[in-house]
Design an enzyme around this catalytic site. Structure first.
Site, PDB file in Angstrom:
ATOM      1  N   GLU A  40       0.700  -1.454   0.708  1.00  0.00           N
ATOM      2  CA  GLU A  40      -0.077  -0.039  -0.081  1.00  0.00           C
ATOM      3  C   GLU A  40       0.831   1.455   0.149  1.00  0.00           C
ATOM      4  O   GLU A  40       2.121   1.223   1.009  1.00  0.00           O
ATOM      5  CB  GLU A  40      -1.023   0.339   0.908  1.00  0.00           C
ATOM      6  CG  GLU A  40      -2.216   0.987   1.653  1.00  0.00           C
ATOM      7  CD  GLU A  40      -2.556   1.443   2.722  1.00  0.00           C
ATOM      8  OE1 GLU A  40      -1.454   0.732   3.592  1.00  0.00           O
ATOM      9  OE2 GLU A  40      -3.434   1.526   2.652  1.00  0.00           O
ATOM     10  N   LYS A 111      -9.599   2.086  -2.070  1.00  0.00           N
ATOM     11  CA  LYS A 111     -10.604   1.480  -0.614  1.00  0.00           C
ATOM     12  C   LYS A 111     -11.007   1.903   0.395  1.00  0.00           C
ATOM     13  O   LYS A 111     -11.803   3.000   0.118  1.00  0.00           O
ATOM     14  CB  LYS A 111      -8.730   1.328   0.178  1.00  0.00           C
ATOM     15  CG  LYS A 111      -8.736   1.465   1.403  1.00  0.00           C
ATOM     16  CD  LYS A 111      -7.234   1.692   1.909  1.00  0.00           C
ATOM     17  CE  LYS A 111      -6.899   1.077   3.593  1.00  0.00           C
ATOM     18  NZ  LYS A 111      -5.835   2.069   4.659  1.00  0.00           N
ATOM     19  N   CYS A 146      -5.264  -3.380   3.621  1.00  0.00           N
ATOM     20  CA  CYS A 146      -4.854  -2.426   4.199  1.00  0.00           C
ATOM     21  C   CYS A 146      -5.832  -2.479   5.987  1.00  0.00           C
ATOM     22  O   CYS A 146      -6.566  -3.720   6.079  1.00  0.00           O
ATOM     23  CB  CYS A 146      -4.222  -1.526   5.289  1.00  0.00           C
ATOM     24  SG  CYS A 146      -2.775  -1.268   6.025  1.00  0.00           S
TER      25      CYS A 146
HETATM   26  N1  LIG Z   1      -2.748   1.492   6.506  1.00  0.00           N
HETATM   27  C1  LIG Z   1      -4.228   1.385   6.973  1.00  0.00           C
HETATM   28  O1  LIG Z   1      -4.675   1.030   6.606  1.00  0.00           O
HETATM   29  C2  LIG Z   1      -3.162   0.681   8.674  1.00  0.00           C
HETATM   30  C3  LIG Z   1      -4.119   0.468   9.026  1.00  0.00           C
HETATM   31  C4  LIG Z   1      -3.913  -0.030  10.344  1.00  0.00           C
HETATM   32  O2  LIG Z   1      -2.751   0.465  11.165  1.00  0.00           O
HETATM   33  C5  LIG Z   1      -4.253  -1.005  11.893  1.00  0.00           C
HETATM   34  O3  LIG Z   1      -5.496  -0.775  10.815  1.00  0.00           O
HETATM   35  O4  LIG Z   1      -4.550  -1.263  12.669  1.00  0.00           O
END
Ligand SMILES: NC(=O)CCC(=O)C(=O)O
Length: 266
Positions: A40, A111, A146
Site C-alpha cells: 500500500e 480503498k 490494509c
Molecule cells: N494503512 C492502514 O490502513 C493502517 C491500518 C492499521 O494500522 C490497523 O488496522 O491497525
C-alpha cells in the site's frame, strides 16, 4: 501458480522516483511468476499523511506508467500496490492498480475503509464504494487494502462475487502485528480462500512497519511469511484449493442470512 510479494522498504530519505525505479527493477526480476504484488502507498508511506496531497497523482500518472511497463517487461500479472490518486473531480483516493501481463490496466480499486478515525487518511481521502474482483487464468482475485482487513463483511462480499484469492497490500505498523497475522488467517479460513497480504518494511513518518507479509491457504495454514526487512516472498499456490476446500468442508453453504433483530421485553 507462483506469486511473489515484494515487501518494499519505505523510507522518506529515498525519493519517490528512485523507489519507483528500484521497485520496477524488482518486478522485472520476478519474470516467471504469475502474479507479483506490491504494498500500500509505497510512494509515500501509508502513515506519511502530510505527503498525500503533494505526492498525489492521476490514475494514469508516473506510477501507472512505470508499473505498466514493468508488468509487460516481466510478463506477469502485477498488483502494483496503491497510490494516492488525485481524482480531478473529487477527493484523493487510496487506489490500487492491477496490470495484465501485456501492461494493460485490468482493475483499479479505491480503498473502502479509511484508517485514522478522525484524522489522517480518514479525513484526507475519499472512500471507495465498489467491490473489485479480477479474473486471472488460474484464479479470481478479490481486492482489499490494509485497514479493510478488519472488516469481514467486505471479504465475504468478495467471496460471494467469486473471489478465491484475496490480495491485500498494506502499510501495517509493527505495534499491531499480532492483529495482522490473526486477521489474515481469519479471512482465509472464513472465506476458504487464499490470502496474499503484502506489507512494507522500514519506518515512515516515525511509524515502524511490521513487515511479515504473509500467504495463507484456504485451510488457514501459513504457507510463507516474510521477516521484518525488505524481502521478496515467493510461494507456489494450488489454485484449485479454494474450490476443493469449499467442496470438502462446505461451511459457506450453511450460512443463515436475514436473521430477525433481537426482541426486547418491555
Ligand atoms: N494503512 C492502514 O490502513 C493502517 C491500518 C492499521 O494500522 C490497523 O488496522 O491497525
Amino acid at each position: 501458480m507462483r506469486a511473489s510479494l515484494i515487501q518494499a522498504a519505505v523510507d522518506e530519505r529515498e525519493p519517490a522516483d528512485s523507489r519507483r525505479r528500484r521497485l520496477a527493477a524488482l518486478v522485472r526480476e520476478q519474470s516467471g511468476a504469475d502474479l507479483v504484488v506490491l504494498p500500500e502507498l509505497w510512494t509515500t508511506g501509508a502513515f506519511a499523511y502530510e505527503e498525500f496531497g503533494r505526492a498525489a497523482e492521476p490514475l494514469e500518472g508516473p506510477t501507472y506508467e512505470v508499473m505498466a511497463k514493468a508488468a509487460s517487461d516481466a510478463g506477469v500479472w502485477l498488483h502494483a500496490g496503491s497510490i494516492p490518486e488525485r481524482d480531478p473531480e473529487g477527493p484523493l483516493y487510496n487506489t490500487s492498480l492491477v496490470f495484465s501481463p501485456s501492461g494493460e490496466l485490468a482493475a483499479a480499486y479505491r480503498k473502502i475503509h479509511r484508517f485514522g478515525f478522525d484524522k489522517g487518511e480518514a479525513v484526507l481521502m475519499g472512500a471507495g464504494r465498489d467491490l473489485v474482483t479480477v479474473r486471472l487464468p488460474e484464479t479470481t482475485l478479490g481486492l482489499a487494502t490494509c485497514y479493510d482487513l478488519r472488516f469481514p463483511e467486505l471479504f465475504r462480499a468478495l467471496a460471494d462475487a467469486g473471489a478465491e484469492t484475496l490480495v491485500i497490500p498494506a502499510g501495517w505498523p509493527e505495534r499491531r502485528r499480532a492483529h495482522w497475522t490473526l486477521l489474515a488467517q481469519a479471512r482465509a479460513v472464513e472465506n476458504q480462500a487464499f490470502v496474499l497480504a503484502c506489507g512494507t518494511a522500514g519506518t515512515h513518518a516515525g511509524v515502524p512497519q511490521a513487515g511479515h507479509s504473509i500467504v495463507v491457504d484456504p485451510w488457514g495454514e501459513v504457507l510463507a511469511e516474510a521477516g521484518p526487512g525488505e524481502e521478496v516472498l515467493t510461494v507456489d499456490i494450488d489454485p484449485v484449493k479454494p474450490a476443493a476446500t469449499r467442496e470438502q468442508f462446505p461451511a459457506l453453504k450453511d450460512r443463515v442470512l436475514g436473521l430477525e433483530p433481537p426482541r426486547h421485553r418491555a
